[in-house]
Scaffold this motif. Sequence first.
Motif, PDB file in Angstrom:
ATOM      1  N   ALA A  65      10.133   2.427  10.875  1.00  0.00           N
ATOM      2  CA  ALA A  65       9.910   1.413   9.821  1.00  0.00           C
ATOM      3  C   ALA A  65      11.069   0.417   9.810  1.00  0.00           C
ATOM      4  O   ALA A  65      10.852  -0.802   9.735  1.00  0.00           O
ATOM      5  CB  ALA A  65       9.763   2.083   8.458  1.00  0.00           C
ATOM      6  N   LYS A 103      10.291  -0.185   4.360  1.00  0.00           N
ATOM      7  CA  LYS A 103       8.847  -0.113   4.069  1.00  0.00           C
ATOM      8  C   LYS A 103       8.463  -1.053   2.931  1.00  0.00           C
ATOM      9  O   LYS A 103       7.327  -1.532   2.872  1.00  0.00           O
ATOM     10  CB  LYS A 103       8.457   1.318   3.690  1.00  0.00           C
ATOM     11  CG  LYS A 103       8.362   2.260   4.874  1.00  0.00           C
ATOM     12  CD  LYS A 103       7.930   3.621   4.379  1.00  0.00           C
ATOM     13  CE  LYS A 103       7.935   4.652   5.477  1.00  0.00           C
ATOM     14  NZ  LYS A 103       7.566   5.983   4.950  1.00  0.00           N
ATOM     15  N   CYS A 104       9.407  -1.299   2.001  1.00  0.00           N
ATOM     16  CA  CYS A 104       9.129  -2.239   0.892  1.00  0.00           C
ATOM     17  C   CYS A 104       8.859  -3.645   1.442  1.00  0.00           C
ATOM     18  O   CYS A 104       8.104  -4.402   0.840  1.00  0.00           O
ATOM     19  CB  CYS A 104      10.305  -2.274  -0.086  1.00  0.00           C
ATOM     20  SG  CYS A 104      10.543  -0.731  -0.977  1.00  0.00           S
ATOM     21  N   GLU A 118       1.830  -0.442   8.058  1.00  0.00           N
ATOM     22  CA  GLU A 118       1.979   0.936   7.561  1.00  0.00           C
ATOM     23  C   GLU A 118       2.535   1.800   8.673  1.00  0.00           C
ATOM     24  O   GLU A 118       2.083   1.712   9.813  1.00  0.00           O
ATOM     25  CB  GLU A 118       0.599   1.513   7.189  1.00  0.00           C
ATOM     26  CG  GLU A 118      -0.013   0.944   5.945  1.00  0.00           C
ATOM     27  CD  GLU A 118       0.442   1.657   4.671  1.00  0.00           C
ATOM     28  OE1 GLU A 118       1.142   2.686   4.785  1.00  0.00           O
ATOM     29  OE2 GLU A 118       0.101   1.163   3.594  1.00  0.00           O
ATOM     30  N   ARG A 125       3.230   5.818   9.687  1.00  0.00           N
ATOM     31  CA  ARG A 125       2.927   7.199   9.281  1.00  0.00           C
ATOM     32  C   ARG A 125       3.352   8.142  10.393  1.00  0.00           C
ATOM     33  O   ARG A 125       3.233   7.809  11.578  1.00  0.00           O
ATOM     34  CB  ARG A 125       1.429   7.388   9.054  1.00  0.00           C
ATOM     35  CG  ARG A 125       0.822   6.501   7.989  1.00  0.00           C
ATOM     36  CD  ARG A 125      -0.672   6.754   7.936  1.00  0.00           C
ATOM     37  NE  ARG A 125      -1.308   6.041   6.840  1.00  0.00           N
ATOM     38  CZ  ARG A 125      -1.844   4.826   6.942  1.00  0.00           C
ATOM     39  NH1 ARG A 125      -1.830   4.188   8.093  1.00  0.00           N
ATOM     40  NH2 ARG A 125      -2.423   4.259   5.903  1.00  0.00           N
ATOM     41  N   ASP A 128       9.835   4.325  -4.617  1.00  0.00           N
ATOM     42  CA  ASP A 128       9.314   4.158  -3.253  1.00  0.00           C
ATOM     43  C   ASP A 128      10.203   4.893  -2.259  1.00  0.00           C
ATOM     44  O   ASP A 128       9.725   5.467  -1.281  1.00  0.00           O
ATOM     45  CB  ASP A 128       9.270   2.669  -2.880  1.00  0.00           C
ATOM     46  CG  ASP A 128       8.332   1.884  -3.778  1.00  0.00           C
ATOM     47  OD1 ASP A 128       7.324   2.465  -4.218  1.00  0.00           O
ATOM     48  OD2 ASP A 128       8.619   0.701  -4.051  1.00  0.00           O
ATOM     49  N   ARG A 139       5.306  -3.398   3.577  1.00  0.00           N
ATOM     50  CA  ARG A 139       4.091  -3.260   2.748  1.00  0.00           C
ATOM     51  C   ARG A 139       3.412  -4.615   2.514  1.00  0.00           C
ATOM     52  O   ARG A 139       2.230  -4.755   2.821  1.00  0.00           O
ATOM     53  CB  ARG A 139       4.460  -2.568   1.432  1.00  0.00           C
ATOM     54  CG  ARG A 139       3.327  -1.780   0.814  1.00  0.00           C
ATOM     55  CD  ARG A 139       3.832  -0.810  -0.255  1.00  0.00           C
ATOM     56  NE  ARG A 139       4.604   0.285   0.313  1.00  0.00           N
ATOM     57  CZ  ARG A 139       5.811   0.665  -0.098  1.00  0.00           C
ATOM     58  NH1 ARG A 139       6.419   0.033  -1.072  1.00  0.00           N
ATOM     59  NH2 ARG A 139       6.430   1.680   0.476  1.00  0.00           N
ATOM     60  N   PRO A 140       4.136  -5.625   1.981  1.00  0.00           N
ATOM     61  CA  PRO A 140       3.444  -6.920   1.787  1.00  0.00           C
ATOM     62  C   PRO A 140       2.996  -7.577   3.089  1.00  0.00           C
ATOM     63  O   PRO A 140       2.136  -8.461   3.070  1.00  0.00           O
ATOM     64  CB  PRO A 140       4.485  -7.790   1.070  1.00  0.00           C
ATOM     65  CG  PRO A 140       5.740  -7.019   0.993  1.00  0.00           C
ATOM     66  CD  PRO A 140       5.487  -5.617   1.411  1.00  0.00           C
ATOM     67  N   GLY A 154       1.478  -5.861   5.310  1.00  0.00           N
ATOM     68  CA  GLY A 154       0.302  -5.080   5.726  1.00  0.00           C
ATOM     69  C   GLY A 154       0.599  -4.101   6.854  1.00  0.00           C
ATOM     70  O   GLY A 154      -0.328  -3.638   7.530  1.00  0.00           O
TER      71      GLY A 154
END
Length: 387
Positions: free
Chosen positions: A354, A146-147, A155, A157, A32, A150-151, A153
């Motif tokens: 992030a 980011k790990c 994101e 970019r 990741d 992610r859970p 939700g």
Amino acid sequence: MLRFFTAGESHGPALTAIVEGFPAGVPVRPEDIDRDLARRQEGYGRGGRMKIERDRVQLRSGIRFGESLGSPVTLVVDNLDWRNWTRKMSALAEDRDPKVRVTRPRPGHADLAGVQKYDRQDVRDILERASARETTMRVAVGGLAKCLLRPLGIEVRAWVSEVGGIRARHEGLPPEEIFAAAERSPVRVADPEAERAIVTLVDECKKAGDTLGGVVEVVATGLPPGLGSHVHWDRKLDGRLGGALLSLQAAKGVEIGLGFEAARRRGSQVQDEISWDEAARAYRRSSNHAGGTEGGMTNGSPLVVRVAFKPISTLMKPLGSVDIASKEETRAVIERSDVMAIPAAAVIAEAVVAFELAGFALEKFGGDSLREILRNRDGYLQQVREA
Ligand code: EPS
């Protein structure tokens, strides 16, 4: 509190980061983080160094069997170029060679103010740490963050929106589409016409011994309302994001939402009107000029942040400077460098955002483990829906 330190010189043996306050039970795979490290190394306009390095993270503490333990996480990335610098960057006094010394500071770099402040006679003592090589660890740390996002939700970019005055046009496209197109572009731009013009401009600048800057855009989606706070200056999302992003090498400006453009418009053309969607039991906005924050908090709309970077200060056709040993007027030192690193800057800004968002999420939802955080998050979202 989620925090990190980084250490390491550009041509030293390795770069290290220690992240403290990262909760337990978060799935973390080196892949990741490596994916973002590889993205940071890409981009048209880079110099020779990126052909030497193959940045890969080593997880040296805080992770066991693919899950975080809640203890400090140590991340290490080796500098493969170290093998060419072992004497010049040696920690041993006996390896000092007075003939090998950089004495012509580059205008725009940390070189001159750094030697003055730290009482150094060799500009290398400054430039090694000022180097944007350090951003490798910002990306590694952002990859870890980011790990956790992610859970939840969330994101994040980023892409390039402008280089050397050439602007990409992608108004109206959803962030996933802009991102997907930018990821396929050698200059991380989601507009083929702008991409071609930028590549040509980079070639021209390379020939002329010059460099380029640009603007990157970061968009975060899936954010609940209420990350950050209006109650105190150092808990405001905008302030901490701005500070973190302006700490990046060559960063000169940060905009949120409309940014500076908001100052030129009337209030009625700036504020985002509120409506109520009964079916979804959620508030809606007619626009997102605020860039997802109001009063130092997320408001549930996507977070939109742009960062402006000045051109790289190492020029192959160097500008006027002064030799710090002789005080003679001369030209600045020529160091191997890039013509532009804006595609990398997008990946770096994405990582910085992030990390900051992970910190704000932890402040809002607390908890020592992912399970506890998710429970708190679900309870909060239900409370918001029922209010
Ligand atoms: C940089 C100078 C160049 C870049 C470097 C940043 O390195 P070198 O002096 O080794 O040629 O390649 O960027 C990186 C090493 C990197 O990983 O991004 C500078 O002076 O800031």
